[in-house]
Design an enzyme around this catalytic site. Structure first.
Site, PDB file in Angstrom:
ATOM      1  N   HIS A 230       0.931  -1.126   0.218  1.00  0.00           N
ATOM      2  CA  HIS A 230      -0.045  -0.149   0.161  1.00  0.00           C
ATOM      3  C   HIS A 230       1.121   0.966  -0.242  1.00  0.00           C
ATOM      4  CE1 HIS A 230      -2.917   2.634   0.430  1.00  0.00           C
ATOM      5  NE2 HIS A 230      -3.780   2.096   1.270  1.00  0.00           N
TER       6      HIS A 230
ATOM      7  N   ALA B 192      -0.069   4.632  -1.457  1.00  0.00           N
ATOM      8  CA  ALA B 192      -1.254   5.274  -1.601  1.00  0.00           C
ATOM      9  C   ALA B 192      -1.405   6.297  -0.774  1.00  0.00           C
ATOM     10  CB  ALA B 192      -2.731   4.830  -2.480  1.00  0.00           C
ATOM     11  N   HIS B 193      -2.084   7.604  -0.696  1.00  0.00           N
ATOM     12  CA  HIS B 193      -2.953   7.851  -0.028  1.00  0.00           C
ATOM     13  C   HIS B 193      -2.257   8.785   1.213  1.00  0.00           C
ATOM     14  CE1 HIS B 193      -6.276   5.183  -0.779  1.00  0.00           C
ATOM     15  NE2 HIS B 193      -6.183   6.092  -1.907  1.00  0.00           N
TER      16      HIS B 193
ATOM     17  N   TYR C 188      -0.087   8.591   3.612  1.00  0.00           N
ATOM     18  CA  TYR C 188      -0.329   8.441   4.780  1.00  0.00           C
ATOM     19  C   TYR C 188       0.290   7.172   5.636  1.00  0.00           C
ATOM     20  CZ  TYR C 188      -5.150   5.590   5.361  1.00  0.00           C
ATOM     21  OH  TYR C 188      -5.338   5.779   4.929  1.00  0.00           O
TER      22      TYR C 188
ATOM     23  N   ARG D  94      -0.982  -0.761  -4.290  1.00  0.00           N
ATOM     24  CA  ARG D  94      -2.140   0.373  -4.265  1.00  0.00           C
ATOM     25  C   ARG D  94      -1.322   1.787  -4.362  1.00  0.00           C
ATOM     26  NH1 ARG D  94      -7.602   0.958  -3.015  1.00  0.00           N
ATOM     27  NH2 ARG D  94      -7.685   2.727  -1.068  1.00  0.00           N
TER      28      ARG D  94
HETATM   29  C1  LIG Z   1     -15.416   4.127   5.241  1.00  0.00           C
HETATM   30  C2  LIG Z   1     -13.814   4.084   4.700  1.00  0.00           C
HETATM   31  C3  LIG Z   1     -12.843   3.965   4.835  1.00  0.00           C
HETATM   32  C4  LIG Z   1     -11.782   3.842   3.659  1.00  0.00           C
HETATM   33  N1  LIG Z   1     -10.724   3.487   4.558  1.00  0.00           N
HETATM   34  C5  LIG Z   1      -9.724   3.509   4.012  1.00  0.00           C
HETATM   35  C6  LIG Z   1      -8.107   3.097   4.096  1.00  0.00           C
HETATM   36  O1  LIG Z   1      -8.068   2.983   5.258  1.00  0.00           O
HETATM   37  N2  LIG Z   1      -7.313   3.075   3.271  1.00  0.00           N
HETATM   38  C7  LIG Z   1      -7.315   3.315   1.687  1.00  0.00           C
HETATM   39  O2  LIG Z   1      -6.405   2.841   1.383  1.00  0.00           O
HETATM   40  N3  LIG Z   1      -8.736   3.309   1.044  1.00  0.00           N
HETATM   41  C8  LIG Z   1      -9.479   3.314   2.725  1.00  0.00           C
HETATM   42  N4  LIG Z   1     -11.102   3.549   1.752  1.00  0.00           N
HETATM   43  C9  LIG Z   1     -11.030   3.568   0.158  1.00  0.00           C
HETATM   44  C10 LIG Z   1     -11.374   2.223   0.000  1.00  0.00           C
HETATM   45  O3  LIG Z   1     -10.619   1.202   0.231  1.00  0.00           O
HETATM   46  C11 LIG Z   1     -11.777   2.492  -1.292  1.00  0.00           C
HETATM   47  O4  LIG Z   1      -9.894   2.680  -2.422  1.00  0.00           O
HETATM   48  C12 LIG Z   1     -12.654   3.431  -2.030  1.00  0.00           C
HETATM   49  O5  LIG Z   1     -13.757   3.050  -0.955  1.00  0.00           O
HETATM   50  C13 LIG Z   1     -12.606   3.104  -3.660  1.00  0.00           C
HETATM   51  O6  LIG Z   1     -14.140   3.864  -4.253  1.00  0.00           O
HETATM   52  P1  LIG Z   1     -15.358   2.716  -4.137  1.00  0.00           P
HETATM   53  O7  LIG Z   1     -15.784   1.679  -3.044  1.00  0.00           O
HETATM   54  O8  LIG Z   1     -16.286   2.947  -4.714  1.00  0.00           O
HETATM   55  O9  LIG Z   1     -14.605   2.097  -5.313  1.00  0.00           O
HETATM   56  C14 LIG Z   1     -12.189   4.173   2.440  1.00  0.00           C
HETATM   57  C15 LIG Z   1     -13.506   3.969   2.275  1.00  0.00           C
HETATM   58  C16 LIG Z   1     -14.255   3.953   3.059  1.00  0.00           C
HETATM   59  C17 LIG Z   1     -16.066   4.545   2.232  1.00  0.00           C
END
Ligand SMILES: Cc1cc2nc3c(=O)[nH]c(=O)nc-3n(C[C@H](O)[C@H](O)[C@H](O)COP(=O)(O)O)c2cc1C
Length: 240
Positions: free
Chosen positions: A52, A54-55, A57, A107
């Site tokens: 991972h 991405a993002h 953090y 990712r």
């Molecule tokens: C409530 C919530 C919490 C999430 N937490 C994380 C996270 O901690 N780390 C992460 O990489 N993505 C996180 N995501 C993103 C999801 O893994 C995913 O990439 C995202 O929801 C993709 O959009 P989709 O569900 O519309 O395909 C989170 C999404 C939601 C809705």
């Protein structure tokens, strides 16, 4: 519990805790630990692993992220070489320890969409390097979490359907391995018909009216796509 660590001091948006800057020797140990973890995963019967980055953090992602990585050593976030160094080392080390045939997917945010964040052209620069190091497939997400900004990661209805598709398609153009994509995939999307520049950015969206069908004034779709201020003026609603 161990201290939160990172490339630089960054304050966690959720907990308010600052990270401690990693020393170089600690980075060496972390690279080795990724190798150990991959060996354990393979021995436990897993077919592969996903890193991972991405993002911005988590550890690998924060080294990759110029707004979080403010180091001035060989891992500096200011250059492509510096910010990819840890990730490339980890990928190569995993392949060495767990075997070249142990698949690794990655990712990654195709576009961090933040002031001073990485943009698509940066991902297009680094994706071939990551592929060369051993990445077997990419999973393209978007956005970054830094300070109080959490853009695109948790994608509500203010983002259009398939908003990372065009960016993923652009990444696919520069690598020879499969590219997956996440983010509001509700229909089939044609990468050919999606333009990366059409992707809404968080600062374009942040001032928009957040109400959709629940608008008490029954704002039209046209009004809702204006800024929240314009929407209020047009509908005389204080709740939009
Ligand atoms: C409530 C919530 C919490 C999430 N937490 C994380 C996270 O901690 N780390 C992460 O990489 N993505 C996180 N995501 C993103 C999801 O893994 C995913 O990439 C995202 O929801 C993709 O959009 P989709 O569900 O519309 O395909 C989170 C999404 C939601 C809705």
């Amino acid at each position: 519990m161990t201290d939160p660590v990172g490339p630089s001091v960054n304050v966690n948006a959720g907990t308010g805790w600052p990270s401690r800057v990693l020393e170089r020797e600690e980075i060496e140990r972390i690279v080795a630990q990724y190798g150990d973890a991959a060996v354990r995963a393979r021995e436990a019967g897993y077919d592969g692993m996903e890193l991972h980055a991405a993002h911005g953090y988590m550890l690998l992602g924060s080294f990759l992220c110029p707004v979080r990585n403010r180091r001035e050593d060989e891992y500096t976030g200011a250059t492509v070489e510096g910010r990819t160094r840890l990730l490339l080392r980890v990928i190569r080390h995993i392949k060495e320890r767990a075997g070249a045939d142990f698949p690794i997917t990655l990712r990654i945010s195709g576009n961090e969409d933040a002031f001073d964040g990485r943009e698509l052209n940066d991902t297009q620069l680094i994706a071939p390097l990551l592929e060369q190091a051993g990445i077997d497939a990419f999973q393209v997400s978007g956005g970054v979490s830094h300070d109080k900004i959490v853009a695109q990661i948790v994608c509500g209805s203010q983002y259009r359907d398939g908003y990372n598709v065009a960016v993923a398609a652009a990444v696919r153009k520069v690598v020879n391995v499969p590219v997956m994509v996440v983010g509001r995939i509700h229909h089939r999307h044609s990468p050919r018909r999606s333009s990366p520049t059409a992707t809404p950015t968080w600062w374009r969206w942040r001032d928009r009216c957040s109400r959709t069908r629940s608008c008490p004034r029954k704002c039209s779709a046209d009004a809702r796509t204006r800024s929240a201020a314009a929407c209020r003026a047009r509908t005389a609603s204080t709740r939009c």
